[in-house]
Write a protein that holds these residues in place. Structure first.
Motif, PDB file in Angstrom:
ATOM      1  N   LEU A  13       0.879  -1.167   0.000  1.00  0.00           N
ATOM      2  CA  LEU A  13       0.000   0.000   0.000  1.00  0.00           C
ATOM      3  C   LEU A  13       0.916   1.216   0.000  1.00  0.00           C
ATOM      4  N   LEU A  14       0.965   1.899  -1.146  1.00  0.00           N
ATOM      5  CA  LEU A  14       1.938   2.969  -1.336  1.00  0.00           C
ATOM      6  C   LEU A  14       1.266   4.298  -1.669  1.00  0.00           C
ATOM      7  N   THR A  15       1.988   5.376  -1.408  1.00  0.00           N
ATOM      8  CA  THR A  15       1.495   6.735  -1.599  1.00  0.00           C
ATOM      9  C   THR A  15       1.510   7.114  -3.071  1.00  0.00           C
ATOM     10  N   ASP A  16       0.356   7.409  -3.621  1.00  0.00           N
ATOM     11  CA  ASP A  16       0.281   7.771  -5.027  1.00  0.00           C
ATOM     12  C   ASP A  16       0.873   9.157  -5.264  1.00  0.00           C
ATOM     13  N   PHE A  27      -0.997  -1.304  -4.377  1.00  0.00           N
ATOM     14  CA  PHE A  27      -2.226  -0.531  -4.310  1.00  0.00           C
ATOM     15  C   PHE A  27      -1.907   0.888  -3.853  1.00  0.00           C
ATOM     16  N   ALA A  28      -2.635   1.856  -4.403  1.00  0.00           N
ATOM     17  CA  ALA A  28      -2.562   3.238  -3.937  1.00  0.00           C
ATOM     18  C   ALA A  28      -3.492   3.405  -2.745  1.00  0.00           C
ATOM     19  N   GLU A  29      -3.315   4.485  -1.995  1.00  0.00           N
ATOM     20  CA  GLU A  29      -4.181   4.707  -0.827  1.00  0.00           C
ATOM     21  C   GLU A  29      -5.646   4.823  -1.235  1.00  0.00           C
ATOM     22  N   SER A  30      -5.926   5.276  -2.449  1.00  0.00           N
ATOM     23  CA  SER A  30      -7.309   5.371  -2.930  1.00  0.00           C
ATOM     24  C   SER A  30      -7.911   3.990  -3.225  1.00  0.00           C
ATOM     25  N   GLN A  31      -7.084   2.960  -3.207  1.00  0.00           N
ATOM     26  CA  GLN A  31      -7.533   1.594  -3.486  1.00  0.00           C
ATOM     27  C   GLN A  31      -7.581   0.732  -2.222  1.00  0.00           C
ATOM     28  N   LEU A  32      -7.689   1.371  -1.065  1.00  0.00           N
ATOM     29  CA  LEU A  32      -7.673   0.626   0.187  1.00  0.00           C
ATOM     30  C   LEU A  32      -8.773  -0.434   0.236  1.00  0.00           C
ATOM     31  N   THR A  33      -9.959  -0.109  -0.241  1.00  0.00           N
ATOM     32  CA  THR A  33     -11.058  -1.079  -0.238  1.00  0.00           C
ATOM     33  C   THR A  33     -10.694  -2.318  -1.045  1.00  0.00           C
ATOM     34  N   GLU A  34     -10.076  -2.113  -2.214  1.00  0.00           N
ATOM     35  CA  GLU A  34      -9.665  -3.246  -3.053  1.00  0.00           C
ATOM     36  C   GLU A  34      -8.582  -4.073  -2.362  1.00  0.00           C
ATOM     37  N   LEU A  35      -7.641  -3.400  -1.703  1.00  0.00           N
ATOM     38  CA  LEU A  35      -6.591  -4.116  -0.975  1.00  0.00           C
ATOM     39  C   LEU A  35      -7.193  -4.946   0.153  1.00  0.00           C
ATOM     40  N   ILE A  36      -8.111  -4.369   0.896  1.00  0.00           N
ATOM     41  CA  ILE A  36      -8.742  -5.104   1.999  1.00  0.00           C
ATOM     42  C   ILE A  36      -9.398  -6.377   1.465  1.00  0.00           C
ATOM     43  N   GLN A  37     -10.077  -6.277   0.331  1.00  0.00           N
ATOM     44  CA  GLN A  37     -10.727  -7.456  -0.257  1.00  0.00           C
ATOM     45  C   GLN A  37      -9.701  -8.488  -0.715  1.00  0.00           C
ATOM     46  N   ARG A  38      -8.618  -8.046  -1.358  1.00  0.00           N
ATOM     47  CA  ARG A  38      -7.578  -8.976  -1.832  1.00  0.00           C
ATOM     48  C   ARG A  38      -6.927  -9.704  -0.654  1.00  0.00           C
TER      49      ARG A  38
END
Length: 170
Positions: A105-108, A146-157
């Motif tokens: 999870l990285l800073t865009d 994943f970018a910080e805006s993709q946190l929901t997707e990361l949580i699911q993965r």
């Protein structure tokens, strides 16, 4: 349990180029931190760059081209800092591999951590699609970024991967 490499600035550490953080508030991140799933890392600091530091942007190509020596990373005063940022990318990869991270999870926006958008190299505040050198290198080695805006997707993965581990262990 799956491990996640996470940009230190997203966890509230004031390590960004301008001495600020970009804290991402999330109950899931807090839980993952308490479960010791997070590997909190700032590639730039690991590579010896200071905080604060001049803004830096990729010039003359993509992150992959920086990694192969075709493009450069320059600071706003024109200084070539490519080698510092390439080292930062390799140190991020090593931290992720040493901790067996499958995700990051990285800073865009960053020339290091950007995973969807980076600045266009003109120091005008304009962004373009692209990624930073650490994000590119992590992806080249099979780590999902994943970018910080993709946190929901990361949580699911991560939840899906955790379920697979339980099934595989059973």
């Amino acid at each position: 349990m799956e491990r996640i490499l996470v940009s230190a600035c997203l966890m509230g550490y004031a390590v960004r180029y301008n001495g600020s953080d970009k804290k991402l508030i999330s109950d899931t991140l807090a839980r993952w931190r308490s479960e010791q799933r997070l590997v909190i890392h700032c590639p730039e600091l690991a590579a010896g760059l200071n905080t604060p530091r001049l803004p830096a942007e990729i010039h003359g190509g993509s992150a992959e081209q920086v990694l192969t020596g075709v493009a450069r990373i320059l600071e706003s005063d024109g200084s070539d800092v490519t080698q510092h940022y390439v080292l930062a990318a390799w140190l991020a990869l090593r931290a992720a591999q040493d901790a067996r991270c499958r995700f990051a999870l990285l800073t865009d926006g960053s020339p290091t951590c950007g995973s969807q958008r980076i600045y266009d190299g003109s120091f005008s505040g304009q962004q373009r699609s692209g990624h930073g050198v650490a994000a590119a290198l992590l992806r080249q080695h099979g780590i999902e970024v994943f970018a910080e805006s993709q946190l929901t997707e990361l949580i699911q993965r991560v939840a899906d991967a955790d379920k697979c581990r339980v099934v595989d262990a059973g």
